[in-house]
Design an enzyme around this catalytic site. Structure first.
Site, short mmCIF file in Angstrom:
data_model
loop_
_atom_site.label_atom_id
_atom_site.label_comp_id
_atom_site.label_asym_id
_atom_site.label_seq_id
_atom_site.Cartn_x
_atom_site.Cartn_y
_atom_site.Cartn_z
N CYS A 42 0.84 -1.20 0.00
CA CYS A 42 0.00 0.00 0.00
C CYS A 42 0.87 1.25 0.00
O CYS A 42 1.61 1.46 -0.95
CB CYS A 42 -0.97 -0.05 1.17
SG CYS A 42 -2.35 1.12 1.01
N HIS B 173 -3.67 -5.09 -0.02
CA HIS B 173 -3.21 -5.61 1.26
C HIS B 173 -3.25 -7.13 1.24
O HIS B 173 -4.31 -7.72 1.45
CB HIS B 173 -4.12 -5.09 2.39
CG HIS B 173 -3.95 -3.65 2.67
ND1 HIS B 173 -3.01 -3.18 3.57
CD2 HIS B 173 -4.57 -2.56 2.15
CE1 HIS B 173 -3.07 -1.85 3.60
NE2 HIS B 173 -4.00 -1.45 2.76
N GLU C 276 -2.27 -9.13 3.42
CA GLU C 276 -2.59 -9.65 4.76
C GLU C 276 -4.09 -9.53 5.05
O GLU C 276 -4.56 -10.03 6.08
CB GLU C 276 -1.77 -8.92 5.83
CG GLU C 276 -2.22 -7.51 6.19
CD GLU C 276 -1.85 -6.43 5.20
OE1 GLU C 276 -1.38 -6.79 4.09
OE2 GLU C 276 -2.03 -5.24 5.52
#
Lengths: 210, 288, 408
Positions: free
Chosen positions: A85, A188, A190
């Site tokens: 990001c 993202h 994650e």
């Protein structure tokens, strides 16, 4: 396998716990969350997270005395780094978010605001499918069409030949860039469940062998 | 293309995940962290962790609940419950939430939304609005007093937008736990009132409820509650019914590619021949 | 707080809620049985299972998990005779088998003419697992539940028989966790939290307990992708039939010769008579951890079904709840533990909500089950359960039976 000794850079911004959880799930156990320059320089793999405002992130990195070690790690030691990001955005030359702010400049490019329309309000937040380019040194083709989680209003506007993935939000949006030991993703991983895990596996394995 | 989110809600009362009906009848399901873990696994595009434990003004949000749940999911997590101060929101984000959900404070302390939006960005604030049908219009419901506030919903939504909320979660009290489908009149009013991304909750019983909603209205997402506890891999099964639509994310651990569903959204078996073929097919588990 | 209608406390391990009249969610959901159109539900069930009938006859229509007790006869009768399905019965060997249980299981095969597959895990491994669950959870039953809930799913996935038909969903039946209208189905999530008390077999791996991956292999749940590929579904008959375990068992005694057996710590002579350990030792650990035992479960069931009143049941519950560790010689010999060792483990799991320790080290139960009933007198009147004559078999009547011979 415990994987490479990985440092997730902790400079007070961004939620690093989810990243660590993802890596643990993949069986990478040698993961540290740290803001210590020496730890960074000793790592085999570094992840640079980042959320919120570009300037705030760059300022926080400089205040934590991490700018110079990061440059050394990337440019002199040439070890692998993954930016996520705003972490990815910091890898290019500059950003136009609330003024002009310089980034690390490891890759060409500049960060601009995404085009906002009534059908495509900002931020671009949610799941979007990503197309990976064959030009990428790491083969991400098995991830083609999978959805990843985005949450941003700015993106790299002119990634040039370093762009390796794109998504569509009222027009093409740069989703990932990469060259040699530097890899960055706008989404993202994650927060992208199995697609994110698959991406991280490919990224870490791919970068480790470069 | 940005996908319409199929979200899961985990409603917690005194630390226990509960099913709710009309916001009054509660049935305990178990540990919230387990619910979060399984819903994430089954393909939730986002999980709304909503703590409805009543409190007095001095009680903090249940950060332990958030911490226990955040480590169980690898997808976006929205957390709500007793967030009364900007610092609560900051701490929630640092503990793993991606967004905070503000419900009662949006009425009693609207400045809170402004402050959180300024500090963390609009996209991190969801205004949650519970709605009940008044005599002639939809009104905002206060779940603590179990009655309408008298506030017209459309007005309230516009206020939330002006205050800087990034998203609206709209929940129908009457449809809550009914398994009858969404209140489409309410959805219509909400989409007319605000241009903010809208997540609709309350009443999902079968995939056709969702299909009907997203085909008719431009909503950002739907939130499913009780139903997710009734069937194995529920979200994955629901998504398989919606798979023909290109605006749905279908990647999950378990993908129901070839199965038909009944009208009620329950699995139908493969035919005899297909099952027979499977006997001779070697199943290879994918290791990521 | 305790339900004003049945006997369940607010501390019920499955989670329970109460309305403003003090009636628990279990009773509220039980009351649905009086409103539901059971004829319509039966039609729904027939429609559901019709999809699973093998058109070619090359495979079984469904899987029915069975044992030597627990409504197994009734479930197989419903599936085979009433629904006209061709089931594959599966059973998990708990190792704690009684001679009655062995005979019932053998009789089940014969009278219903069904195929049966058994999983018997190596006794050495079962003992290691039980030592671990005793230490960590205060549970002697864990491996039984783990096996009983996973073996049918493994067989469904392996043999590509998608439909599993269970009897009663415990959450619906005891605490009204779901409404009958939800038609809740089997989920791994429910098993993980409520059947296995939060620990899946993978979570038991531990050097201290000497448990490695290969030891728990036989109890592992099939992969999500495999379950999705086959479309495995587990349904519960108590969502489609007006469930009354006592009456159902009595019908099975009458029609098919189901054997009941005397019990020490409960008046219910039908349930769990196939297990030495469920009676007595498991009940004691339940009191240690949760402040009540299976006699209270039975009383609650029968109060709701109208077989006994609350005040009648109270006396029985007080009388039969085991507050002291029972004679566990068989179990101790089997697992290789001393009575002191077992007592030590029990004491680690004492719930301070129900127990306090005196100065001399004795544990005392806080609530001697004196319920506040106002002027209502407590009486001792258990519902009448039929005790059948024991059948003949060559299996020992006084030992765990690993492999039963049952009836000729």
């Amino acid at each position: 396998m415990n994987g490479p000794s990985t440092t997730i850079i902790d400079y007070g911004i961004g939620n690093v716990t989810s990243l660590r959880n993802s890596l643990l799930r993949l069986g990478y156990h040698r993961v540290t969350i740290s803001g210590d320059p020496q730890t960074l320089l000793r790592s085999d793999f570094v992840i640079l997270p980042g959320v919120g405002a570009y300037q705030a992130c760059m300022t926080a990195i400089r205040s934590a005395d991490l700018a110079q070690p990061l440059n050394e790690y990337v440019l002199s030691l040439k070890r692998p780094i993954l930016g996520i990001c705003v972490g990815m955005q910091m890898m290019v030359e500059d950003s136009r978010e609330f003024g002009l702010h310089s980034g690390f400049g490891w890759l060409e490019g500049s960060v601009h605001q995404l085009k906002q329309t009534s059908n495509h309000p900002l931020p671009h937040v949610g799941w979007n499918d990503v197309l990976w380019m064959p030009s990428s040194a790491i083969d991400f083709s098995s991830l083609n069409g999978m959805n990843f989680y985005f949450d941003h209003s700015y993106a790299i506007a002119n990634p040039s030949q370093n762009q390796i993935a794109s998504t569509d939000y009222g027009g093409p949006v740069c989703a990932a860039v990469g060259r040699e030991n530097v890899l960055g993703v706008q989404f993202h991983p994650e927060k992208s469940q199995t697609a994110g895990l698959r991406f991280l596996r490919h990224a870490i394995e791919g970068l480790a062998s470069c | 293309m940005l996908k319409t989110r199929i979200c899961a809600s985990v409603v917690c009362l005194n630390g226990v995940a509960v099913q709710t009906r009309g916001f009054t009848f509660f049935q305990e399901v178990g540990r919230p962290s387990l619910s979060v873990s399984y819903f994430d696994r089954w393909g939730a595009d986002e999980i709304f962790l909503l703590d409805i434990t009543p409190s007095d003004h001095s009680q903090l949000p249940d950060f332990k609940l958030l911490r226990d749940c955040a480590c169980q999911t690898l997808s976006p997590l929205a957390f709500g419950g007793r967030i009364q101060h900007v610092d609560h929101a900051i701490q929630a984000i640092s503990l793993g939430a991606d967004k905070v959900v503000i419900n009662t404070a949006a009425v009693s302390n609207p400045d809170l939304i402004v402050k959180i939006a300024n500090k963390l960005g609009s996209q991190s604030v969801i205004a949650s609005v519970d709605v009940i049908a008044g005599e002639s219009r939809f009104e905002v419901y206060d779940w603590r007093d179990s009655k309408s506030t008298g506030l017209p919903v459309a007005e309230h939504l516009q206020r939330c937008e002006a205050l800087g909320a990034g998203e609206i979660l709209i929940r129908s009290v009457e449809k809550d736990g009914s398994l009858e489908g969404f209140d489409l009149e309410l959805v219509n009013e909400a989409t007319e009132a605000t241009s903010l991304p809208l997540v609709v909750s309350g009443g999902v019983g079968r995939p056709s409820n969702i299909a009907g909603l997203i085909d008719q209205f431009n909503v950002s997402g739907v939130c499913i509650g009780n139903r997710l506890n009734h069937v194995e891999h529920c979200l994955a099964v629901i998504k398989s019914a919606l798979a023909s639509r290109t605006n749905i994310r279908t990647e999950t651990l378990a993908v129901y590619r070839d199965h038909q569903l009944t009208d009620q959204g329950r699995l139908l078996p493969l035919d005899d021949d297909a099952l027979h073929e499977l006997v001779y097919e070697r199943f290879v588990k994918e290791v990521i | 707080m305790r339900c004003h209608r049945c006997l369940y406390p607010e501390t019920h391990p499955l989670g329970i809620s109460f309305n403003q009249d003090g009636i628990c969610s279990g009773c509220v959901i039980h009351d649905e049985k009086n409103e539901i159109d059971w004829a319509e539900k039966w039609n729904d069930l027939q429609t559901l299972v019709a999809h699973y009938r093998s058109a070619s006859g090359r495979n079984y229509d469904c899987i029915v998990p069975v044992s030597g007790a627990r409504d197994s006869f009734f479930i197989v009768h419903t599936v085979k005779n009433l629904l006209q399905l061709n089931p594959l019965c599966v059973t998990y060997n708990t190792h704690f088998n009684t001679t009655t249980g062995a005979r019932n299981l053998a009789r089940l095969r014969k009278v219903f003419d069904v195929d049966l597959i058994t999983l018997t895990v190596d006794p050495h491994i079962v003992k290691k697992i039980t030592r671990a669950t005793l230490r960590r959870l205060g549970s002697v039953q864990w491996h039984c539940i783990a096996g009983q809930t996973v073996f049918p799913v493994q067989v469904a996935a392996r043999f590509k028989i998608p439909l599993i038909i269970w009897g009663a969903h415990q959450g619906v039946d005891q605490v009204g966790m779901f409404s009958h209208y939800d038609e809740v189905e089997m989920t791994r999530r429910y098993r993980h939290e409520h059947d296995l008390m939060g620990l899946e077999p993978e979570d038991l791996l531990c050097d201290f307990d000497q448990l490695s991956e290969s030891d728990v292999e036989s109890l592992l749940y099939p992969e999500d992708e495999l379950l999705a590929q086959v479309g495995v579904r587990g349904i519960y008959l108590n969502n489609f039939l007006r469930w009354d375990s006592k009456s159902q068992h009595e019908e099975m005694i009458r029609l098919f010769g189901f054997e009941s057996a005397p019990r020490k710590s409960t008046f219910d002579l039908y349930r769990d008579i196939d297990s030495w350990v469920y009676n007595g030792l498991h009940d004691f650990f339940k009191v240690v951890k949760h402040g009540y035992s299976s006699v209270l479960d039975a009383a609650t069931r029968d109060i709701r079904l109208g077989h006994v009143t609350r005040s009648q049941a109270l006396g029985v519950v007080s009388e039969l709840t085991p507050f002291e560790c029972p004679d566990a010689e068989l179990f101790l010999n089997w697992i290789g533990m001393t009575p002191n060792g077992l007592q030590f483990i029990a004491d680690q799991h004492r719930n301070p909500e129900f127990w306090y320790q005196e100065v001399d080290g004795n544990w005392v139960f806080k609530d001697p089950l004196e319920f506040d009933l106002g002027s209502v007198e407590k009486s001792f009147a258990a519902p009448k359960y039929l005790l059948t004559r024991p059948g003949k078999s060559s299996d020992p009547a006084d030992r765990f039976i690993l492999f039963g011979r049952g009836v000729e």
